[in-house]
Motif scaffolding. Structure first.
Motif, PDB file in Angstrom:
ATOM      1  N   MET A 172      40.491  10.416 -43.546  1.00 35.10           N
ATOM      2  CA  MET A 172      41.716  11.054 -43.991  1.00 35.10           C
ATOM      3  C   MET A 172      41.735  11.243 -45.500  1.00 35.10           C
ATOM      4  O   MET A 172      41.399  10.341 -46.267  1.00 35.10           O
ATOM      5  CB  MET A 172      42.925  10.213 -43.574  1.00 35.10           C
ATOM      6  N   LEU A 173      42.149  12.449 -45.938  1.00 32.62           N
ATOM      7  CA  LEU A 173      42.366  12.739 -47.345  1.00 32.62           C
ATOM      8  C   LEU A 173      43.836  12.580 -47.709  1.00 32.62           C
ATOM      9  O   LEU A 173      44.170  12.080 -48.777  1.00 32.62           O
ATOM     10  CB  LEU A 173      41.908  14.168 -47.672  1.00 32.62           C
ATOM     11  N   GLU A 174      44.729  13.042 -46.837  1.00 28.29           N
ATOM     12  CA  GLU A 174      46.165  12.905 -47.041  1.00 28.29           C
ATOM     13  C   GLU A 174      46.861  13.102 -45.707  1.00 28.29           C
ATOM     14  O   GLU A 174      46.263  13.601 -44.748  1.00 28.29           O
ATOM     15  CB  GLU A 174      46.692  13.924 -48.062  1.00 28.29           C
ATOM     16  N   ALA A 175      48.132  12.706 -45.638  1.00 29.53           N
ATOM     17  CA  ALA A 175      48.877  12.858 -44.396  1.00 29.53           C
ATOM     18  C   ALA A 175      50.366  12.917 -44.698  1.00 29.53           C
ATOM     19  O   ALA A 175      50.835  12.375 -45.698  1.00 29.53           O
ATOM     20  CB  ALA A 175      48.587  11.697 -43.440  1.00 29.53           C
ATOM     21  N   VAL A 176      51.097  13.608 -43.827  1.00 23.94           N
ATOM     22  CA  VAL A 176      52.549  13.704 -43.927  1.00 23.94           C
ATOM     23  C   VAL A 176      53.131  13.595 -42.525  1.00 23.94           C
ATOM     24  O   VAL A 176      52.452  13.887 -41.545  1.00 23.94           O
ATOM     25  CB  VAL A 176      53.007  15.037 -44.562  1.00 23.94           C
ATOM     26  N   PRO A 177      54.392  13.153 -42.397  1.00 24.66           N
ATOM     27  CA  PRO A 177      55.040  13.187 -41.084  1.00 24.66           C
ATOM     28  C   PRO A 177      55.297  14.629 -40.672  1.00 24.66           C
ATOM     29  O   PRO A 177      55.434  15.520 -41.514  1.00 24.66           O
ATOM     30  CB  PRO A 177      56.369  12.450 -41.320  1.00 24.66           C
ATOM     31  N   GLY A 178      55.343  14.875 -39.382  1.00 20.75           N
ATOM     32  CA  GLY A 178      55.611  16.232 -38.906  1.00 20.75           C
ATOM     33  C   GLY A 178      55.998  16.229 -37.450  1.00 20.75           C
ATOM     34  O   GLY A 178      56.157  15.175 -36.824  1.00 20.75           O
ATOM     35  N   GLY A 179      56.173  17.416 -36.902  1.00 21.21           N
ATOM     36  CA  GLY A 179      56.521  17.552 -35.496  1.00 21.21           C
ATOM     37  C   GLY A 179      55.936  18.821 -34.914  1.00 21.21           C
ATOM     38  O   GLY A 179      56.105  19.895 -35.486  1.00 21.21           O
ATOM     39  N   PHE A 180      55.221  18.704 -33.796  1.00 19.37           N
ATOM     40  CA  PHE A 180      54.611  19.852 -33.123  1.00 19.37           C
ATOM     41  C   PHE A 180      54.767  19.678 -31.615  1.00 19.37           C
ATOM     42  O   PHE A 180      54.922  18.552 -31.114  1.00 19.37           O
ATOM     43  CB  PHE A 180      53.120  19.959 -33.460  1.00 19.37           C
ATOM     44  N   VAL A 181      54.677  20.789 -30.881  1.00 22.39           N
ATOM     45  CA  VAL A 181      54.610  20.686 -29.430  1.00 22.39           C
ATOM     46  C   VAL A 181      53.348  19.922 -29.060  1.00 22.39           C
ATOM     47  O   VAL A 181      52.374  19.878 -29.817  1.00 22.39           O
ATOM     48  CB  VAL A 181      54.610  22.079 -28.766  1.00 22.39           C
ATOM     49  N   THR A 239      47.239  23.175 -34.073  1.00 24.60           N
ATOM     50  CA  THR A 239      48.667  23.346 -34.302  1.00 24.60           C
ATOM     51  C   THR A 239      49.456  22.836 -33.102  1.00 24.60           C
ATOM     52  O   THR A 239      50.378  23.487 -32.610  1.00 24.60           O
ATOM     53  CB  THR A 239      48.997  24.822 -34.597  1.00 24.60           C
ATOM     54  N   ALA A 240      49.080  21.650 -32.626  1.00 25.17           N
ATOM     55  CA  ALA A 240      49.799  20.951 -31.564  1.00 25.17           C
ATOM     56  C   ALA A 240      49.521  19.469 -31.747  1.00 25.17           C
ATOM     57  O   ALA A 240      48.485  19.080 -32.307  1.00 25.17           O
ATOM     58  CB  ALA A 240      49.333  21.423 -30.186  1.00 25.17           C
ATOM     59  N   ALA A 241      50.461  18.631 -31.305  1.00 28.37           N
ATOM     60  CA  ALA A 241      50.319  17.188 -31.474  1.00 28.37           C
ATOM     61  C   ALA A 241      49.327  16.637 -30.457  1.00 28.37           C
ATOM     62  O   ALA A 241      49.521  16.760 -29.252  1.00 28.37           O
ATOM     63  CB  ALA A 241      51.674  16.507 -31.328  1.00 28.37           C
ATOM     64  N   PRO A 282      60.792  14.135 -39.980  1.00 32.32           N
ATOM     65  CA  PRO A 282      59.670  14.993 -39.565  1.00 32.32           C
ATOM     66  C   PRO A 282      59.954  16.452 -39.849  1.00 32.32           C
ATOM     67  O   PRO A 282      61.090  16.893 -39.847  1.00 32.32           O
ATOM     68  CB  PRO A 282      59.566  14.717 -38.053  1.00 32.32           C
ATOM     69  N   GLY A 283      58.869  17.222 -40.070  1.00 31.90           N
ATOM     70  CA  GLY A 283      58.994  18.661 -40.228  1.00 31.90           C
ATOM     71  C   GLY A 283      59.100  19.329 -38.873  1.00 31.90           C
ATOM     72  O   GLY A 283      59.188  18.649 -37.848  1.00 31.90           O
ATOM     73  N   PRO A 284      59.066  20.644 -38.850  1.00 29.91           N
ATOM     74  CA  PRO A 284      59.228  21.337 -37.573  1.00 29.91           C
ATOM     75  C   PRO A 284      57.997  21.230 -36.709  1.00 29.91           C
ATOM     76  O   PRO A 284      56.912  20.997 -37.208  1.00 29.91           O
ATOM     77  CB  PRO A 284      59.459  22.782 -38.016  1.00 29.91           C
TER      78      PRO A 284
END
Length: 429
Positions: A229-238, A181-183, A427-429
């Motif tokens: 990879m099975l799937e991917a979405v844009p997002g944003g993490f610390v 749960t971090a980039a 991007p998500g949160p």
């Protein structure tokens, strides 16, 4: 459960269901039950709801904070001195939707790297039933506090370990499911050994050229020692912490290049460039999509620090060819070249490839994550990003249209074509 808490949780579940439906599906009943059985307020203490909001202390004033805690928003954890910790209680609807992509089942063994408050680990503990969840958290105070909160709820099948997530948690391996749960810039090598064959991994991948916390959030399956990879979405993490993990977020100062004194007085090339011209304050639309493609596919990709831009979304970018002593700098509406034309030629060639392929964004690519020593060589339609101990192998699904010899495509600035080709969404949160 106290009536006032029940009312907040009921409202909270309604928010989550609405957010899930916006993504095309209802909040699954198993996940709904797990969230209800793991009250979020049991894992929140000192926090800030938004950066410009005051410090909140749930333990000192429980009733007035329930509405903020049971909302679909990010909560930033604070230390004893009220300094912001490099950890957040992520936006619930988004992180739960990502968790749903992993497909947790009763009996699964799960590892979460970056367990933070422990709330998501507790939700996973309910989902796996008689399975086991291991959370790894590098912040000692946060790890100890989350252990206390889990113990107070009687969550015997969830253990929080204080340590560097790059090492994972070998004692509980192999894991059927794992998530970070971090980039991450360089995916931890431990994942190749600790995720079971056929197991799934949720991995937010920091993007070269991405702005701020932008990342490519991929669900991958371990197959024959690598992750596909099975799937991917844009997002944003610390950002993930540790040696080498700050790559991709650094910027290059032109005046610190060893060959700059010999080439930097006057640009050898100055050309108008529609990329970014529509919004001089930042690179958006097609300009941003190309920037990400350049970061994926061009080893000389560089983000430049010209002293004016405050963050990566507004920073100049381009190509650095150190061997040739050549630099190409893309600013909104302009391309500047310094020294020989080698870097500008590479910049133009990368753009022609991107345009000929349909202006793809990151979500248009298939992805494999492999050990660095197993990385193939780049070739048409396949690009390899060396990230340290790991490598990202980006591949455009066939058929694709490689540029024809001699083909010239004008660099332009227009929104990329609609549909799955671009994969560019906020991007998500």
């Amino acid at each position: 459960m106290e009536p006032e808490i029940e009312d907040h949780i009921t409202r909270f579940l309604g928010m989550l269901d609405t957010a899930f439906r916006r993504r095309g599906e209802a909040l699954p009943e198993r996940l709904r039950r797990a969230v209800r059985e793991v009250p979020r307020h049991r894992f929140v203490h000192r926090f800030r709801a938004d950066r410009d909001h005051p410090v909140e202390d749930f333990d000192a004033g429980r009733q007035r904070h329930l509405a903020a805690i049971y909302s679909d928003r990010v909560l930033t954890h604070l230390g004893p001195d009220d300094a912001e910790l490099d950890s957040t209680n992520s936006q619930p609807s988004y992180v739960l939707w990502l968790l749903h992509r992993l497909g947790l089942e009763p009996g699964h063994r799960v590892m979460e790297i970056g367990s933070g408050s422990g709330w998501l680990a507790a939700v996973m503990g309910r989902l796996v039933g008689d399975g086991q969840v291991a959370g790894v958290e590098i912040l000692g105070d946060l790890a100890r506090r989350s252990r206390d909160d889990l113990a107070a709820l009687g969550m015997a099948n969830v253990a929080i370990v204080e340590g560097d997530g790059a090492a994972g948690h070998a004692a509980g391996a192999p894991y059927d499911r794992a998530m970070i749960t971090a980039a991450v810039w360089d995916p931890p090598a431990a994942l190749f050994d600790q995720v079971a064959e056929g197991g799934r991994l949720l991995l937010p991948i920091a993007l070269a050229g991405g702005a701020g916390r932008d990342c490519h959030v991929a669900v991958l399956r371990r197959e024959e020692g690598r992750f596909r990879m099975l799937e991917a979405v844009p997002g944003g993490f610390v950002r993930f912490t540790g040696p080498g993990q700050d790559r991709g977020a650094e910027r290059c100062r032109l005046d610190q290049l060893p060959f700059w004194p010999g080439i930097g007085a006057t640009p050898s090339l100055r050309r108008t460039l529609p990329l970014g011209a529509r919004d001089p304050a930042r690179f958006g639309g097609a300009a941003y999509a190309f920037r990400l493609f350049l970061g994926q596919t061009e080893p000389g990709f560089t983000v430049f620090d010209d002293g004016a831009a405050e963050d990566l979304s507004t920073s100049s970018f381009g190509v650095l060819d150190a061997a040739a002593g050549s630099v190409a700098v893309c600013r909104p509406g302009m391309l500047l070249g310094y020294g020989p034309p080698a870097a500008a030629r590479r910049f133009d060639a990368a753009y022609r490839r991107w345009a000929a392929l349909g202006m793809p964004g990151p979500a248009a690519f298939d992805l494999e994550v492999v050990r660095a020593e197993q990385a193939p060589r780049s070739r048409p339609g396949l690009w390899v990003e060396m990230r340290g101990a790991s490598a990202l192998v980006w591949r455009l699904p066939a058929p694709f249209s490689p540029p024809r010899a001699g083909r010239r495509t004008a660099i332009r600035d227009r929104p990329p074509p609609a549909g799955p080709t671009t994969g560019i969404r906020p991007p998500g949160p």
